[in-house]
Write a protein that holds these residues in place. Sequence first.
Motif, mmCIF file in Angstrom:
data_model
loop_
_atom_site.group_PDB
_atom_site.id
_atom_site.type_symbol
_atom_site.label_atom_id
_atom_site.label_comp_id
_atom_site.label_asym_id
_atom_site.label_seq_id
_atom_site.Cartn_x
_atom_site.Cartn_y
_atom_site.Cartn_z
ATOM 1 N N UNK A 134 0.844 -1.196 0.000
ATOM 2 C CA UNK A 134 0.000 0.000 0.000
ATOM 3 C C UNK A 134 0.875 1.241 0.000
ATOM 4 N N UNK A 135 0.287 2.361 -0.330
ATOM 5 C CA UNK A 135 1.018 3.617 -0.325
ATOM 6 C C UNK A 135 1.251 4.076 1.117
ATOM 7 N N UNK A 136 2.467 4.519 1.412
ATOM 8 C CA UNK A 136 2.790 5.043 2.738
ATOM 9 C C UNK A 136 2.826 6.570 2.639
ATOM 10 N N UNK A 137 2.025 7.238 3.455
ATOM 11 C CA UNK A 137 1.946 8.697 3.394
ATOM 12 C C UNK A 137 2.341 9.287 4.742
ATOM 13 N N UNK A 138 3.511 9.945 4.831
ATOM 14 C CA UNK A 138 3.914 10.606 6.071
ATOM 15 C C UNK A 138 3.044 11.843 6.313
ATOM 16 N N UNK A 139 2.664 12.063 7.565
ATOM 17 C CA UNK A 139 1.824 13.207 7.935
ATOM 18 C C UNK A 139 2.515 14.042 8.998
ATOM 19 N N UNK A 140 2.527 15.366 8.846
ATOM 20 C CA UNK A 140 3.066 16.227 9.900
ATOM 21 C C UNK A 140 2.103 16.290 11.077
ATOM 22 N N UNK A 141 2.580 16.782 12.207
ATOM 23 C CA UNK A 141 1.711 16.909 13.382
ATOM 24 C C UNK A 141 0.895 18.187 13.273
ATOM 25 N N UNK A 142 0.045 18.223 12.277
ATOM 26 C CA UNK A 142 -0.814 19.365 11.996
ATOM 27 C C UNK A 142 -2.222 18.832 11.762
ATOM 28 N N UNK A 143 -3.173 19.279 12.566
ATOM 29 C CA UNK A 143 -4.522 18.760 12.492
ATOM 30 C C UNK A 143 -5.217 19.030 11.178
ATOM 31 N N UNK A 144 -4.972 20.195 10.599
ATOM 32 C CA UNK A 144 -5.580 20.518 9.304
ATOM 33 C C UNK A 144 -5.076 19.569 8.211
ATOM 34 N N UNK A 145 -3.752 19.384 8.187
ATOM 35 C CA UNK A 145 -3.183 18.523 7.154
ATOM 36 C C UNK A 145 -3.588 17.070 7.338
ATOM 37 N N UNK A 146 -3.678 16.619 8.591
ATOM 38 C CA UNK A 146 -4.102 15.241 8.837
ATOM 39 C C UNK A 146 -5.536 15.043 8.372
ATOM 40 N N UNK A 147 -6.393 16.018 8.627
ATOM 41 C CA UNK A 147 -7.788 15.956 8.171
ATOM 42 C C UNK A 147 -7.843 15.838 6.639
ATOM 43 N N UNK A 148 -7.039 16.647 5.966
ATOM 44 C CA UNK A 148 -7.008 16.580 4.490
ATOM 45 C C UNK A 148 -6.520 15.238 3.996
ATOM 46 N N UNK A 149 -5.547 14.638 4.714
ATOM 47 C CA UNK A 149 -5.038 13.330 4.312
ATOM 48 C C UNK A 149 -6.161 12.277 4.408
ATOM 49 N N UNK A 150 -6.945 12.360 5.472
ATOM 50 C CA UNK A 150 -8.039 11.407 5.620
ATOM 51 C C UNK A 150 -9.081 11.560 4.517
ATOM 52 N N UNK A 151 -9.245 12.788 4.043
ATOM 53 C CA UNK A 151 -10.164 13.031 2.939
ATOM 54 C C UNK A 151 -9.602 12.522 1.607
ATOM 55 N N UNK A 152 -8.279 12.325 1.578
ATOM 56 C CA UNK A 152 -7.646 11.895 0.333
ATOM 57 C C UNK A 152 -7.103 13.034 -0.473
ATOM 58 N N UNK A 153 -7.012 14.209 0.158
ATOM 59 C CA UNK A 153 -6.487 15.388 -0.536
ATOM 60 C C UNK A 153 -4.956 15.395 -0.490
#
Length: 435
Positions: free
Chosen positions: A416-435
């Motif tokens: 599967x694709x591995x996507x690193x996320x910063x400790x930023x709530x806005x960016x994490x929310x966007x990642x969950x949306x698939x943005x």
Amino acid sequence: MVEITDVLKGSPADRKGIRKGDFLISVNGNKITDILDYRFYLCEKNLSVLLCREGKEFTVKIKKAEYDDIGLEFATFLMDKKHSCRNKCIFCFIDQLPRGMRDTLYFKDDDSRLSFLQGNYITMTNLSDDDVSRIIKMKMSPINISVHTTNPELRVFMLKNPNAAKSLSYLQRFAEAGTEMNCQIVLCRGINDGKELEKTMHDLAAMHPSVIHVSIVPAGMTKFRDANKLYPLTPFSEEEAKEVIKQVEAFAEACLAHYGNRIFYVGDEFYQQAGLPIPDAEYYEGFHAIEDGVGMIASMREEFDFAMEDAEADETLCREISVATGKAAYPFFLELSEKFREKYPNVKIHVYEIENRFFGESVTVAGLLTGRDLKDQLLGKPLGEALYISSNTLRYEGDLFLCGMHIDELSEALGTQIIPCPTDGYEFFDRLLGI
């Protein structure tokens, strides 16, 4: 002298005939030894730049806007070597690393320039009186300082460096000059806690407003800690962690009443060890030490909640994804995923708690997870179209885990694709949306 490794085409330096291979000696009569000298003296509009070419000195005059660069490049970011640490701290995490990891992980820096430029903490033990004067003259503020204790004898014991006592006097010099300081206390059970911590907090509070923030975090211990070679540290129990929080919060409330802000904050890890809820975002008064693990979860939760409020519900969004984190942050990410699914019920999120087998079970933070542990514990589990991990698990370049595994290797192994996320709530929310 500092060698010039390149000159940007069309820059003021290029137009004045400065070449790659020339040596920079001074700017407006001020000797240049590193990036701080260079940046500080480059701020003038009219520059007299002394250089050396093939053993002969020459001067060029440059006129420019006040803060414009002149186009010189150098071999390293600092223009010389990093200043390494001369301490043998009883709690040093690097001394607890196993052999065979990449060389850069074993370098201990204690560089005041990196404190100002990148936020690194310094102990001040390798500073001279002239270094302190330069920091004050150049208004290098804020500077991040690892204090640990204001008891001179105890600080020498903890840092294993006789300069650890003398360098405490620099705190007062910085305070008198108005140099702002963010301070850190790595708390070691039975050593600098209790009455010693109370004294340290009193001494640092007396330097307010120059001391603007003090973070108090527990010493980290890995399974590679050699009890025969290193000081026998033991972790705080749940009840002891609660006592630390109670002590610091009481002192912080007194500071709030007297100074107008709390000054002293306990790291998130202490709350997690104690099994206590982390305070809300308002408590942290600006998140001055979020990179030190103080208020990181509160900040991310607030940002995530704001993102949720701004977003529209969407029952048509359908995807399956996964999140992997350490033991400490697992309940938090479970909480965020459940909030997300209230608005997006057709998004399936697997949240996995990864045990740190590489460094030992006592290491619970997400930033120290390895590719090896992620692979071993996630292999064969449902991951969906993407696996989200903390970007803190990877080196600055974003490609290698601490164990040396490449992110692409992990992606291939898990399918599967591995996507690193910063400790930023806005960016994490966007990642969950698939943005």
